[in-house]
Enzyme design. Structure first.
Site, PDB file in Angstrom:
ATOM      1  CG  HIS A  69     -87.614  86.168 -68.633  1.00 33.68           C
ATOM      2  ND1 HIS A  69     -87.077  86.232 -69.757  1.00 33.68           N
ATOM      3  CD2 HIS A  69     -88.832  85.975 -68.743  1.00 33.68           C
ATOM      4  CE1 HIS A  69     -87.735  85.142 -70.722  1.00 33.68           C
ATOM      5  NE2 HIS A  69     -89.197  85.204 -69.901  1.00 33.68           N
ATOM      6  CG  HIS A  71     -93.961  85.362 -68.298  1.00 37.12           C
ATOM      7  ND1 HIS A  71     -94.190  85.446 -69.652  1.00 37.12           N
ATOM      8  CD2 HIS A  71     -92.905  84.555 -68.137  1.00 37.12           C
ATOM      9  CE1 HIS A  71     -93.184  84.903 -70.408  1.00 37.12           C
ATOM     10  NE2 HIS A  71     -92.248  84.417 -69.637  1.00 37.12           N
ATOM     11  CG  LEU A  72     -95.834  90.975 -64.112  1.00 36.59           C
ATOM     12  CD1 LEU A  72     -95.923  92.523 -63.735  1.00 36.59           C
ATOM     13  CD2 LEU A  72     -95.740  90.316 -62.809  1.00 36.59           C
ATOM     14  NE  ARG A  73     -98.579  83.351 -67.081  1.00 36.02           N
ATOM     15  CZ  ARG A  73     -97.780  82.831 -67.978  1.00 36.02           C
ATOM     16  NH1 ARG A  73     -97.734  83.635 -68.941  1.00 36.02           N
ATOM     17  NH2 ARG A  73     -97.339  81.721 -67.732  1.00 36.02           N
ATOM     18  CG  ASN A 103     -96.056  85.660 -72.652  1.00 34.65           C
ATOM     19  OD1 ASN A 103     -95.900  86.408 -71.791  1.00 34.65           O
ATOM     20  ND2 ASN A 103     -95.951  84.252 -72.644  1.00 34.65           N
ATOM     21  CG  ASP A 161     -90.136  85.151 -73.192  1.00 36.34           C
ATOM     22  OD1 ASP A 161     -89.024  84.342 -73.518  1.00 36.34           O
ATOM     23  OD2 ASP A 161     -90.841  84.921 -72.256  1.00 36.34           O
ATOM     24  CG  HIS A 188     -88.509  81.997 -76.597  1.00 32.10           C
ATOM     25  ND1 HIS A 188     -89.053  81.494 -75.609  1.00 32.10           N
ATOM     26  CD2 HIS A 188     -88.640  80.976 -77.633  1.00 32.10           C
ATOM     27  CE1 HIS A 188     -89.367  80.441 -75.705  1.00 32.10           C
ATOM     28  NE2 HIS A 188     -89.110  79.793 -76.853  1.00 32.10           N
ATOM     29  CG  HIS A 241     -85.547  81.444 -71.354  1.00 34.94           C
ATOM     30  ND1 HIS A 241     -85.453  81.026 -72.968  1.00 34.94           N
ATOM     31  CD2 HIS A 241     -86.941  81.936 -71.570  1.00 34.94           C
ATOM     32  CE1 HIS A 241     -86.280  81.302 -73.464  1.00 34.94           C
ATOM     33  NE2 HIS A 241     -86.994  82.001 -72.832  1.00 34.94           N
ATOM     34  CG  ASP A 314     -89.041  82.217 -68.105  1.00 31.14           C
ATOM     35  OD1 ASP A 314     -90.003  83.041 -68.108  1.00 31.14           O
ATOM     36  OD2 ASP A 314     -88.566  81.265 -68.906  1.00 31.14           O
TER      37      ASP A 314
END
Lengths: 434, 307
Positions: A69, A71-73, A103, A161, A188, A241, A314
């Site tokens: 989990h 977030h690499l953006r 996301n 998520d 989520h 999470h 996360d």
């Protein structure tokens, strides 16, 4: 070049292994594990110089850590993180495989975005990056994305998520459809009508600070709902999470009844609690929020008794633009790739987990949940290996993070246990120089 | 006589001695406002910036008058609520104001914790003039001053705070202050307006207003934000007035010499009936008068104690 890792304590729960062993890596794969493998054991003894020997004396040799989990953006928010900087951070934290949430902007809800992520990751050539695609188009909770096409492109699971799937009907269809492909839905869990406007956990601290609360039930009613749907449809559900005692109880009970549910938590949910927010520090703002000390105790208990299968980061990079603002306006998120192992090792120190159990939760279990052939040192598998010094004390310095972002509340914390080498497919990609 | 702190961010962190010091100082300043020439030179050359991110008539005017009566220079800035997407950030605004070298910044902001953030980024004294639903320390100080003036003491009194406790910074600051000063605080109002674990702040919780105000020495009514009925916090103004509003009949449950307070602005006919608001027990306008004195005291104590 081939690798010989000598004299380390090899912990591999997939083979029930915890002993002083040598590991020989050939052509990017684990070729042999055994006591005292000689240097000349490499096939081409005439090219002995092509054998790199790592002295792992007093070090732990683990299957490469897997973060299910992050977030690499990228694409869309490259000023917060890119696939490259996120991968660098992962390596520094001992992770050889990471799954990234959809996301981004555009949302990873179609083949072209999934392929872009995989292409970018291949271009950096650092860690294995596994895209998690969106459940619904634009993660807007309406129509399903093209699961079949996305899986073919390389997605490993589905999740909206960052946002809950509010409609129970859609969640049912998502679980059923994903189930037909044998992949999990990562949920989520949040009832947005119960959490609406909330900025931190609802409890004594939110009452003292006058901040609108996010009640534990906003998570728990959705955990309960999704467990019921997964049980009814006999499909695999993974809960992201987990932060509350109530969620842990619901998951424990569901597992007892044979529901195919797995769950993860993140280090901040067992290292920090709501009281830390008294100074309105935006680095402590995340969703789900930091909960009560009773919840922290329940998370630890859930990790210990196996209710919580995995520790994920996360990792949610945010820049100063999102964080150096009033608490109310600050974005949610905390980065974690570079502190997760050090923080999680505290669980071993506290006697909550054994080292092999910790390795299960940070490597084998997340790999299993995502159906990846990772998290193992079995001969024949990819040589993804993390070597750590369990005794090395270090102080977290956010300025030294490889991540592009600095939104961590752990700066200045003294941790014990540091990554020395991170090896991906037999190549040493990271070495601690301090 | 000094306040050994840079900022006044909340009542929660103040000691009983500090509260008494502010109240004593405020009492000594009352007289200034009754002079023919309502001005003393105490803070000549001191610059006070009123930075208001939320509309306010009473508090802003009170701070401005307080500063002017002490001969300080005042600047009023009505700022649009900061936004992440457009406009200057709060921190940038703060740093720009800091660069103009004011001495004291008075901040009103809709976001809880904004004064704490300001105090971290600027070197000037910061006075919290109300932050979200967190604290409104000058209101609590003027309330305590009014109670002391009317009742000659605070310790041992029964104070009932009635209304939307969850969203009230006035309630929080008064709960922190009054319990510290030894009063017995009860809170009352609809259960939907009571924040979780409020009883753990050392107050007694009643969902029926009659129980909360029984034998009260002081009744403090809070303003109801009428827009909350859309959020199902209460069904209608009519029902609120019937069940939770203060009227003459309900007031009879309190002590004979009860005083009625309200931080303003009032919704007449909702939380308080006009006859009570204008009646002999009402000290609502004394609160406003004392507000100037309390703010004079704080400006004085911070600027003489800050350097």
């Amino acid at each position: 070049m081939n690798l010989l890792i000598k004299g380390g304590r090899v912990i591999d729960p997939s083979q029930g292994l915890d002993a002083k062993m040598d590991i020989l890596v050939e052509n990017g794969k684990i070729s042999k594990i055994g006591k005292s493998i000689p240097d000349g054991g490499a096939k081409a003894s005439k090219k002995a110089s092509a054998l790199q020997v790592i002295d792992a004396c007093n070090l732990l040799v683990l299957p490469g850590l897997v973060d299910m989990h992050t977030h690499l953006r990228e694409p869309g928010y490259e000023y917060k993180e890119t696939i490259e900087t996120g991968s660098e951070a992962a390596l520094a934290g001992g992770f050889t495989s990471i799954a990234c949430m959809p996301n981004t902007d555009p949302t990873n809800d179609n083949r072209s975005v999934t392929e872009f992520i995989i292409r970018q990751a291949a271009k950096c050539g650092l860690v294995n990056v596994y895209p998690v695609a969106a459940i619904s188009k634009g993660s807007e909770g309406k129509g399903l994305t093209e699961f079949g096409d996305l899986l073919e492109a390389g997605a490993v699971a589905f999740s909206d998520d960052g946002k809950p799937v509010m409609a129970g009907g859609l969640m049912r269809r998502a679980l059923e459809y994903a189930g037909s492909f044998g992949v999990p839905i990562i949920s989520h869990c949040e009832d947005a009508t119960l959490s609406a406007g909330g900025l931190m956990n609802e409890g004594l601290t939110s009452t003292e600070l006058g901040l609108p609360g996010i009640p534990s039930i906003s998570e728990e009613v959705m955990v309960a709902r999704d467990i019921l749907i997964a049980a009814y449809t006999e499909t695999a559900l993974h809960i992201a999470h987990v932060s509350t005692a109530g969620s842990v109880d619901l998951i424990r009970d569901a597992k007892k009844r044979g529901v195919r549910v797995t769950a993860e938590t993140a280090p901040h949910y067992f290292c920090l609690s709501e009281e830390a927010l008294t100074e309105f520090d935006t680095r402590l703002k995340m969703n789900p929020p930091l909960r009560s000390t009773a919840d922290v105790a329940a998370i630890k208990k859930g990790l210990r008794d196996g209710t919580l299968d995995a520790i994920a980061t996360d990792h949610a990079p945010q820049s100063s633009i999102e964080k150096e603002v009033e608490f109310e306006y600050a974005a949610n998120g905390i980065i974690g790739l570079e502190t997760s192992l050090g923080l999680s090792l505290r669980l071993v120190e506290e006697g909550i987990l054994t080292l092999p159990q910790l390795v299960e939760k940070m490597s084998l279990n997340p790999a299993k949940i995502l159906r990846l052939k990772k998290g193992t040192l079995k001969p024949g598998t990819d040589a993804d290996i993390t070597i750590i010094d369990p005794e090395k004390a270090w102080i977290v310095d956010v300025k030294k993070f490889r991540s592009k972002s600095r939104n961590s509340p752990f700066g200045g914390w003294q941790l014990k246990g540091k990554v020395i080498h991170t090896i991906v497919a037999g190549v040493v990609k990271f070495t601690d120089r301090e | 006589m000094k306040l050994a702190r840079k900022d006044i961010l909340g009542i929660r962190e103040l000691t009983v001695e500090e509260i008494n010091l502010v109240l004593d100082t405020a009492e000594s300043f009352i007289e200034v406002s009754t002079r023919e020439i309502k001005k003393v030179p105490t803070l000549r050359g001191v610059t006070v910036m009123n930075l208001f991110y939320e509309p306010s008539t009473r508090t802003r005017t009170s701070f401005e008058i307080a500063a002017k009566r002490l001969s300080a220079d005042t600047i009023n800035i009505a700022a649009a609520t900061s936004s992440v997407v457009k406009g200057e950030t709060f921190v940038d605004t703060a740093k720009n104001l800091e660069a103009m070298n004011p001495d004291i910044i008075v901040l009103r902001h809709s976001a809880a914790g904004a004064p704490h953030m300001l105090s971290r980024v600027v070197r000037q004294c910061v006075i919290n003039a109300g932050d979200g639903a967190h604290e409104h320390p000058t209101q609590a100080l003027l309330d305590m001053m009014t109670i002391r003036e009317k009742k000659k003491r605070i310790a041992g009194l029964r104070v009932a705070i009635i209304g939307d406790i969850a969203h009230s910074r006035v309630a929080r600051s008064n709960i922190y202050g009054l319990t510290k000063m030894g009063a017995k605080v009860t809170v009352g109002g609809p259960s939907t307006m009571m924040p979780r674990f409020i009883d753990r702040l050392g107050v007694e919780l009643h969902h029926h207003v009659d129980d909360a105000i029984r034998d009260a020495d002081i009744i403090m009514m809070l303003r109801i934000q009428t827009e909350r009925q859309d959020m199902s916090v209460f069904p209608s103004l009519r029902e609120y007035a019937n069940l939770f509003g203060l009227n003459r009949k309900r007031m009879a449950l309190a002590k004979d010499d009860v005083i009625i307070m309200h931080p303003g602005p009032m919704n007449r006919g909702v939380e308080i009936s006009p006859d009570v608001a204008d009646g002999p027990y009402s000290v609502i306008l004394d609160q406003v008068t004392n507000g100037v004195a309390v703010r004079m005291a704080l400006l004085y104590l911070l600027s003489s104690g800050g350097n």
